[in-house]
Design a protein around this motif. Structure first.
Motif, PDB file in Angstrom:
ATOM      1  N   PRO A  72       3.248  -7.390 -17.231  1.00 14.83           N
ATOM      2  CA  PRO A  72       2.349  -8.418 -16.686  1.00 14.83           C
ATOM      3  C   PRO A  72       2.429  -8.472 -15.152  1.00 14.83           C
ATOM      4  N   PRO A  73       1.356  -8.940 -14.515  1.00  8.43           N
ATOM      5  CA  PRO A  73       1.291  -8.916 -13.048  1.00  8.43           C
ATOM      6  C   PRO A  73       2.411  -9.714 -12.366  1.00  8.43           C
ATOM      7  N   ASP A  74       2.833 -10.813 -12.990  1.00  7.61           N
ATOM      8  CA  ASP A  74       3.893 -11.620 -12.361  1.00  7.61           C
ATOM      9  C   ASP A  74       5.184 -10.807 -12.194  1.00  7.61           C
ATOM     10  N   SER A  75       5.348  -9.726 -12.962  1.00  9.63           N
ATOM     11  CA  SER A  75       6.552  -8.907 -12.864  1.00  9.63           C
ATOM     12  C   SER A  75       6.464  -7.810 -11.809  1.00  9.63           C
ATOM     13  N   PHE A  76       5.272  -7.474 -11.347  1.00  7.77           N
ATOM     14  CA  PHE A  76       5.234  -6.418 -10.317  1.00  7.77           C
ATOM     15  C   PHE A  76       4.472  -6.775  -9.043  1.00  7.77           C
ATOM     16  N   ILE A  77       3.609  -7.789  -9.081  1.00  4.38           N
ATOM     17  CA  ILE A  77       2.898  -8.186  -7.845  1.00  4.38           C
ATOM     18  C   ILE A  77       3.889  -8.623  -6.761  1.00  4.38           C
ATOM     19  N   PRO A  78       4.897  -9.476  -7.104  1.00  5.19           N
ATOM     20  CA  PRO A  78       5.851  -9.878  -6.066  1.00  5.19           C
ATOM     21  C   PRO A  78       6.585  -8.679  -5.450  1.00  5.19           C
ATOM     22  N   ILE A  79       6.860  -7.659  -6.267  1.00  7.80           N
ATOM     23  CA  ILE A  79       7.524  -6.445  -5.754  1.00  7.80           C
ATOM     24  C   ILE A  79       6.579  -5.709  -4.808  1.00  7.80           C
ATOM     25  N   ALA A  80       5.353  -5.565  -5.238  1.00  4.74           N
ATOM     26  CA  ALA A  80       4.359  -4.879  -4.401  1.00  4.74           C
ATOM     27  C   ALA A  80       4.210  -5.598  -3.062  1.00  4.74           C
ATOM     28  N   GLU A  81       4.265  -6.932  -3.116  1.00  7.79           N
ATOM     29  CA  GLU A  81       4.134  -7.721  -1.883  1.00  7.79           C
ATOM     30  C   GLU A  81       5.300  -7.454  -0.941  1.00  7.79           C
ATOM     31  N   LYS A  82       6.516  -7.445  -1.505  1.00  9.13           N
ATOM     32  CA  LYS A  82       7.710  -7.246  -0.668  1.00  9.13           C
ATOM     33  C   LYS A  82       7.797  -5.822  -0.134  1.00  9.13           C
ATOM     34  N   MET A  83       7.309  -4.849  -0.909  1.00 10.87           N
ATOM     35  CA  MET A  83       7.520  -3.444  -0.549  1.00 10.87           C
ATOM     36  C   MET A  83       6.328  -2.796   0.161  1.00 10.87           C
ATOM     37  N   GLY A  84       5.409  -3.609   0.626  1.00 10.54           N
ATOM     38  CA  GLY A  84       4.290  -3.060   1.395  1.00 10.54           C
ATOM     39  C   GLY A  84       3.286  -2.266   0.569  1.00 10.54           C
ATOM     40  N   GLN A  85       3.199  -2.561  -0.736  1.00  9.09           N
ATOM     41  CA  GLN A  85       2.273  -1.835  -1.612  1.00  9.09           C
ATOM     42  C   GLN A  85       1.004  -2.629  -1.917  1.00  9.09           C
ATOM     43  N   MET A  86       0.930  -3.822  -1.351  1.00  9.66           N
ATOM     44  CA  MET A  86      -0.137  -4.728  -1.792  1.00  9.66           C
ATOM     45  C   MET A  86      -1.531  -4.271  -1.372  1.00  9.66           C
ATOM     46  N   ASN A  87      -1.635  -3.649  -0.200  1.00 10.83           N
ATOM     47  CA  ASN A  87      -2.968  -3.192   0.205  1.00 10.83           C
ATOM     48  C   ASN A  87      -3.450  -2.066  -0.707  1.00 10.83           C
ATOM     49  N   ALA A  88      -2.538  -1.148  -1.032  1.00 11.83           N
ATOM     50  CA  ALA A  88      -2.905  -0.057  -1.936  1.00 11.83           C
ATOM     51  C   ALA A  88      -3.330  -0.624  -3.284  1.00 11.83           C
ATOM     52  N   LEU A  89      -2.574  -1.597  -3.773  1.00 15.36           N
ATOM     53  CA  LEU A  89      -2.884  -2.180  -5.076  1.00 15.36           C
ATOM     54  C   LEU A  89      -4.239  -2.893  -5.059  1.00 15.36           C
ATOM     55  N   THR A  90      -4.455  -3.717  -4.042  1.00 10.10           N
ATOM     56  CA  THR A  90      -5.725  -4.462  -3.961  1.00 10.10           C
ATOM     57  C   THR A  90      -6.911  -3.509  -3.805  1.00 10.10           C
ATOM     58  N   ASN A  91      -6.726  -2.450  -3.020  1.00 12.64           N
ATOM     59  CA  ASN A  91      -7.806  -1.466  -2.882  1.00 12.64           C
ATOM     60  C   ASN A  91      -8.150  -0.849  -4.232  1.00 12.64           C
ATOM     61  N   TRP A  92      -7.097  -0.533  -4.994  1.00 14.45           N
ATOM     62  CA  TRP A  92      -7.329   0.041  -6.322  1.00 14.45           C
ATOM     63  C   TRP A  92      -8.117  -0.954  -7.187  1.00 14.45           C
ATOM     64  N   VAL A  93      -7.682  -2.219  -7.155  1.00 15.62           N
ATOM     65  CA  VAL A  93      -8.325  -3.260  -7.972  1.00 15.62           C
ATOM     66  C   VAL A  93      -9.801  -3.408  -7.593  1.00 15.62           C
ATOM     67  N   ILE A  94     -10.086  -3.450  -6.292  1.00 14.84           N
ATOM     68  CA  ILE A  94     -11.466  -3.656  -5.856  1.00 14.84           C
ATOM     69  C   ILE A  94     -12.348  -2.466  -6.256  1.00 14.84           C
ATOM     70  N   ASN A  95     -11.831  -1.264  -6.041  1.00 14.54           N
ATOM     71  CA  ASN A  95     -12.577  -0.076  -6.428  1.00 14.54           C
ATOM     72  C   ASN A  95     -12.930  -0.071  -7.902  1.00 14.54           C
ATOM     73  N   GLN A  96     -11.918  -0.378  -8.705  1.00 19.73           N
ATOM     74  CA  GLN A  96     -12.065  -0.397 -10.149  1.00 19.73           C
ATOM     75  C   GLN A  96     -13.087  -1.461 -10.570  1.00 19.73           C
ATOM     76  N   ALA A  97     -12.989  -2.632  -9.952  1.00 18.73           N
ATOM     77  CA  ALA A  97     -13.884  -3.738 -10.296  1.00 18.73           C
ATOM     78  C   ALA A  97     -15.324  -3.402  -9.906  1.00 18.73           C
ATOM     79  N   LEU A  98     -15.500  -2.757  -8.751  1.00 12.25           N
ATOM     80  CA  LEU A  98     -16.854  -2.390  -8.325  1.00 12.25           C
ATOM     81  C   LEU A  98     -17.452  -1.369  -9.295  1.00 12.25           C
TER      82      LEU A  98
END
Ligand code: C2E
Ligand code: CA
Ligand code: CA
Ligand code: CA
Length: 277
Positions: A72-98
């Motif tokens: 579930p997202p609550d288990s990896f979003i905080p990690i992505a936030e701390k480790m500088g992965q959040m932009n990559a993740l959000t870009n993936w999400v937006i691309n997929q959603a579009l």
């Protein structure tokens, strides 16, 4: 009561969170996971309570881990936030959603998609430009996307957040304040935010029928939001009574397990076809 209930929720989340060793492993796995499409978007309907029709969905990310299964997202979003992965993740999400938006268009399904944006995204100065460019490249109408931003993301650096959000809004993106009532934004800040809607946090909605306090909090929030010219989404609707109560009080949109849990795109399309909405 509502506050206590919320603290309780947070403790619960910490318990199901992965331990430290696991967390280090997950960090290593996340980057390739994004590249190898191990992430998947689930969609939860947002019901327009005036039209009694599903006009929007919220995209919620999950990680289909090859060994651990669905994370579930609550288990990896905080990690992505701390480790500088959040932009990559959000870009993936937006691309997929579009892409999903375009696919639904082809199938004659008209749905706007809400995306969750984290505080980390707003810190990046290029973020706005990048989102706008992606939407343009895919030739998706700007009204097709709503961005959900948590109160916390704004409180962290209000001036900078307001600047970024204003730019997105000027280009026609719809903005929503997520988890409203759990952060500590002041009314003064709220007034300055160029947002279109408030999402009342599920901790105030889940027990609406049995809690007088929650009823008071939700009615006051509806009044406040409407007086400020904002629409309101109630999340965490788990029973018919709450849905009716919110509809009668002029809440514009509703979301929750009573309608549907988040499901994959195909299931959502099936659900839409057979539901009365
Ligand atoms: P959120 O944005 O507040 O999303 C709502 C969460 O409440 C979702 O959990 C949803 O499954 C759950 N929910 C919906 N209706 C009900 C209900 O009636 N009862 C209850 N008990 N829960 C309900 P989920 O999918 O596990 O996501 C948790 C959080 O993870 C999200 O909270 C959001 O903050 C974050 N998240 C998920 N996807 C993304 C993403 O793509 N990007 C970012 N930045 N954050 C994401
Ligand atoms: Ca959200
Ligand atoms: Ca929320
Ligand atoms: Ca949340």
């Amino acid at each position: 009561y509502a506050k206590k209930h919320h603290q309780h929720l947070q403790i619960y989340h910490q318990q199901i969170d992965v331990n430290t060793v696991d967390r280090l492993q997950l960090v290593n796995d996340l980057k390739p996971a994004i590249e190898q499409d191990e992430l998947v978007l689930f969609y939860q309907p947002k019901l327009n309570l005036k039209l009694n029709k599903v006009t929007h969905v919220e995209a919620l990310v999950r990680w289909q881990h090859p060994i651990r299964g669905m994370i579930p997202p609550d288990s990896f979003i905080p990690i992505a936030e701390k480790m500088g992965q959040m932009n990559a993740l959000t870009n993936w999400v937006i691309n997929q959603a579009l892409d999903q938006y375009l696919l639904w268009q082809q199938q004659g399904v008209e749905l706007s998609i809400a995306i969750n944006i984290s505080a980390e995204n707003l810190k990046d100065d290029q973020f706005c430009q990048h989102i706008l460019q992606m939407i343009k490249d895919k030739k998706v109408p700007i009204e097709a996307l709503t961005l959900e931003i948590t109160e916390d993301a704004v409180v962290a650096d209000p001036e900078h957040a307001i600047k970024q959000l204003t730019e997105l809004k000027q280009h026609g993106l719809k903005l929503s304040i997520d988890d409203y009532g759990t952060g500590y934004s002041s009314l003064a800040q709220l007034k300055q935010l160029p947002v279109d809607e408030l999402k009342i946090d599920k901790s105030f909605v889940q027990n609406l029928m049995s809690s007088e306090d929650d009823k008071i909090i939700v009615s006051s929030t509806l009044q406040l939001a409407h007086n400020l010219g904002l629409k309101v989404v109630a999340e965490g609707i788990e029973d018919e009574g709450s849905l009716k109560w919110l509809t009668q009080r002029g809440c514009e949109m509703g979301q929750g397990f009573y309608l549907s849990k988040p499901v994959d795109a195909e299931k959502l399309t099936q659900w839409l076809a057979q539901s009365k909405y």
